[in-house]
Design an enzyme around this catalytic site. Sequence first.
Site, PDB file in Angstrom:
ATOM      1  N   VAL A  11      47.486  39.729  50.583  1.00 50.91           N
ATOM      2  CA  VAL A  11      47.800  41.025  49.962  1.00 50.91           C
ATOM      3  C   VAL A  11      48.823  41.796  50.795  1.00 50.91           C
ATOM      4  O   VAL A  11      49.790  42.355  50.257  1.00 50.91           O
ATOM      5  CB  VAL A  11      46.512  41.863  49.744  1.00 50.91           C
ATOM      6  CG1 VAL A  11      46.846  43.182  49.060  1.00 50.91           C
ATOM      7  CG2 VAL A  11      45.497  41.091  48.909  1.00 50.91           C
ATOM      8  N   GLU A 123      42.886  51.739  44.234  1.00 52.48           N
ATOM      9  CA  GLU A 123      43.111  51.124  42.922  1.00 52.48           C
ATOM     10  C   GLU A 123      42.948  49.596  42.962  1.00 52.48           C
ATOM     11  O   GLU A 123      42.420  48.983  42.038  1.00 52.48           O
ATOM     12  CB  GLU A 123      44.524  51.491  42.433  1.00 52.48           C
ATOM     13  CG  GLU A 123      44.860  50.988  41.055  1.00 52.48           C
ATOM     14  CD  GLU A 123      43.904  51.517  40.003  1.00 52.48           C
ATOM     15  OE1 GLU A 123      43.930  52.718  39.739  1.00 52.48           O
ATOM     16  OE2 GLU A 123      43.122  50.725  39.452  1.00 52.48           O
ATOM     17  N   VAL A 126      39.362  47.077  42.649  1.00 49.69           N
ATOM     18  CA  VAL A 126      38.687  46.571  41.441  1.00 49.69           C
ATOM     19  C   VAL A 126      39.746  46.069  40.460  1.00 49.69           C
ATOM     20  O   VAL A 126      40.672  46.797  40.119  1.00 49.69           O
ATOM     21  CB  VAL A 126      37.846  47.669  40.744  1.00 49.69           C
ATOM     22  CG1 VAL A 126      37.156  47.108  39.505  1.00 49.69           C
ATOM     23  CG2 VAL A 126      36.835  48.268  41.697  1.00 49.69           C
ATOM     24  N   GLY A 128      42.112  43.768  40.734  1.00 52.37           N
ATOM     25  CA  GLY A 128      43.444  43.355  41.219  1.00 52.37           C
ATOM     26  C   GLY A 128      44.535  44.266  40.672  1.00 52.37           C
ATOM     27  O   GLY A 128      44.567  45.461  40.950  1.00 52.37           O
ATOM     28  N   ILE A 130      44.986  45.314  37.643  1.00 50.85           N
ATOM     29  CA  ILE A 130      44.641  46.149  36.475  1.00 50.85           C
ATOM     30  C   ILE A 130      44.444  47.598  36.908  1.00 50.85           C
ATOM     31  O   ILE A 130      43.671  47.857  37.827  1.00 50.85           O
ATOM     32  CB  ILE A 130      43.322  45.673  35.814  1.00 50.85           C
ATOM     33  CG1 ILE A 130      43.436  44.228  35.360  1.00 50.85           C
ATOM     34  CG2 ILE A 130      42.938  46.569  34.661  1.00 50.85           C
ATOM     35  CD1 ILE A 130      42.133  43.701  34.760  1.00 50.85           C
ATOM     36  N   GLY A 181      45.509  31.715  46.219  1.00 52.06           N
ATOM     37  CA  GLY A 181      45.319  33.020  46.887  1.00 52.06           C
ATOM     38  C   GLY A 181      44.420  33.969  46.122  1.00 52.06           C
ATOM     39  O   GLY A 181      44.482  35.176  46.310  1.00 52.06           O
ATOM     40  N   GLU A 184      38.216  35.011  48.030  1.00 45.00           N
ATOM     41  CA  GLU A 184      37.941  35.779  49.237  1.00 45.00           C
ATOM     42  C   GLU A 184      38.047  34.862  50.453  1.00 45.00           C
ATOM     43  O   GLU A 184      38.000  33.636  50.323  1.00 45.00           O
ATOM     44  CB  GLU A 184      36.518  36.346  49.178  1.00 45.00           C
ATOM     45  CG  GLU A 184      36.334  37.405  48.111  1.00 45.00           C
ATOM     46  CD  GLU A 184      37.316  38.548  48.268  1.00 45.00           C
ATOM     47  OE1 GLU A 184      37.263  39.258  49.269  1.00 45.00           O
ATOM     48  OE2 GLU A 184      38.176  38.704  47.388  1.00 45.00           O
ATOM     49  N   ASP A 195      31.335  39.599  45.385  1.00 46.13           N
ATOM     50  CA  ASP A 195      32.607  40.300  45.164  1.00 46.13           C
ATOM     51  C   ASP A 195      32.525  41.141  43.883  1.00 46.13           C
ATOM     52  O   ASP A 195      32.908  42.317  43.869  1.00 46.13           O
ATOM     53  CB  ASP A 195      33.752  39.277  45.081  1.00 46.13           C
ATOM     54  CG  ASP A 195      35.081  39.944  44.787  1.00 46.13           C
ATOM     55  OD1 ASP A 195      35.657  40.538  45.707  1.00 46.13           O
ATOM     56  OD2 ASP A 195      35.517  39.888  43.622  1.00 46.13           O
ATOM     57  N   LYS A 199      32.582  45.399  43.333  1.00 48.26           N
ATOM     58  CA  LYS A 199      33.434  46.104  42.373  1.00 48.26           C
ATOM     59  C   LYS A 199      32.576  46.886  41.367  1.00 48.26           C
ATOM     60  O   LYS A 199      32.920  48.002  40.974  1.00 48.26           O
ATOM     61  CB  LYS A 199      34.341  45.102  41.662  1.00 48.26           C
ATOM     62  CG  LYS A 199      35.332  44.435  42.630  1.00 48.26           C
ATOM     63  CD  LYS A 199      35.960  43.203  42.012  1.00 48.26           C
ATOM     64  CE  LYS A 199      36.951  42.530  42.943  1.00 48.26           C
ATOM     65  NZ  LYS A 199      37.379  41.216  42.473  1.00 48.26           N
TER      66      LYS A 199
END
Length: 399
Positions: A11, A123, A126, A128, A130, A181, A184, A195, A199
């Site tokens: 990221v 943002e 949760v 990615g 969206i 990618g 986690e 995960d 979220k």
Amino acid sequence: MNIAILGFGTVGSGVYEVLEMNRSKLAGSAGEELKVKYVLDLREFPGHPVMEILTHDFNDILNDPEVDIIAEVMGGENPAYEFSKKALLAGKAVCTSNKELVSKHGAELLKIAREHNTNYFFEASVGGGIPIIRPLNRCLTADDILEICSIINGTTNYILSRMRDDGMDFDEALKEAQDNGFAERNPAADIEGLDAVRKTAILASLVNQTQVECDDIYTEGITKITAADIAYAGRLKAKIKLVSLIRRADGRTWAFVAPMMLRKDCQLYHVDGVFNAVMVKGNAVGELVFIGSGAGKLPTASAVAADIVEAAKHRHINVVTKWEDEVLALADTNDLEYNYFVRVPAEQAEKAKGQLLIDEIADAGIPAEFAFVTKRMNFGEFKRRSEGLDTISVIRADF
Ligand code: HSE
């Protein structure tokens, strides 16, 4: 405006890339140039331009008054918690994709941000790429949110899609998700549902404006889902999805993460691969669906970079997000009504027919077992009715 990126993994390098790729567009949106002044990572990146701004010491960033905004994309609770807290206390804005940290310490970090006229934005934590956190806090702020039903783990959706559509086995599909990618650092967090629970806890805390603990959310991952279950789902014209549900009614909130069989009348049925979808039902707006890439370098980086722009636009102005630290007591998920897909050994077929209210028998050509879908009932009743049956699989179904 000077930015520091904490963590140069999937990221972090994506955030760097997006800030470079869209430099002039972002400068226009933010009202001034966004310059990456530091990247923090323990590793070296020989030959990469980032070497010129690389530091191994967080204090270089913390003590530099020119750093306005920090992108915390290191993941994990520590040292991300300490770094975020110190940065906010110093009045720097923090933008993060770190759902573990947000789900555990969101209330506290938001409070510190508020008290220091800065912002804690998350943002990317949760869904990615969206947009869902800002829509909930801003565009949907007039609504009481009645339900959020979603697919919010890209890795598991990718695995289940590849197993179903390409006959891939679990490990092969997981490896592909990792190579892309999506997964986690420890993919157990994906496949065991943790995960998605983090979220879910973030979304549930936001809509209730108070803390919902991950440990209080009923959780099943996808580790028990087999090729046979997927074959039965196909015969039933259904797909298996890892579903996160938050439902609010009569002052109570239910939340769970579990695999479910869905048919095509449900919008989530159509969401495959790494895509996520978040269906929101508000008491004024009605139903909305947000669909997009739920994981991966650039989609997640896009959300972090958008937060950076938001932080730049609100330097020294706190954008209020109400999330108190008082823990909400969740309602019992045994109350929720679904159908249940069940497999039992063939010799228990009569017993199953006697005890459970069977709606539909399923045949995937698998010998020595009896499979069926029950009528709708709550999980408490299902558990009572299935006592003494040696179930091979039980999967909630929303038929
Ligand atoms: N491992 C996560 C997923 C990454 O697969 O959805 C994005 O949060």
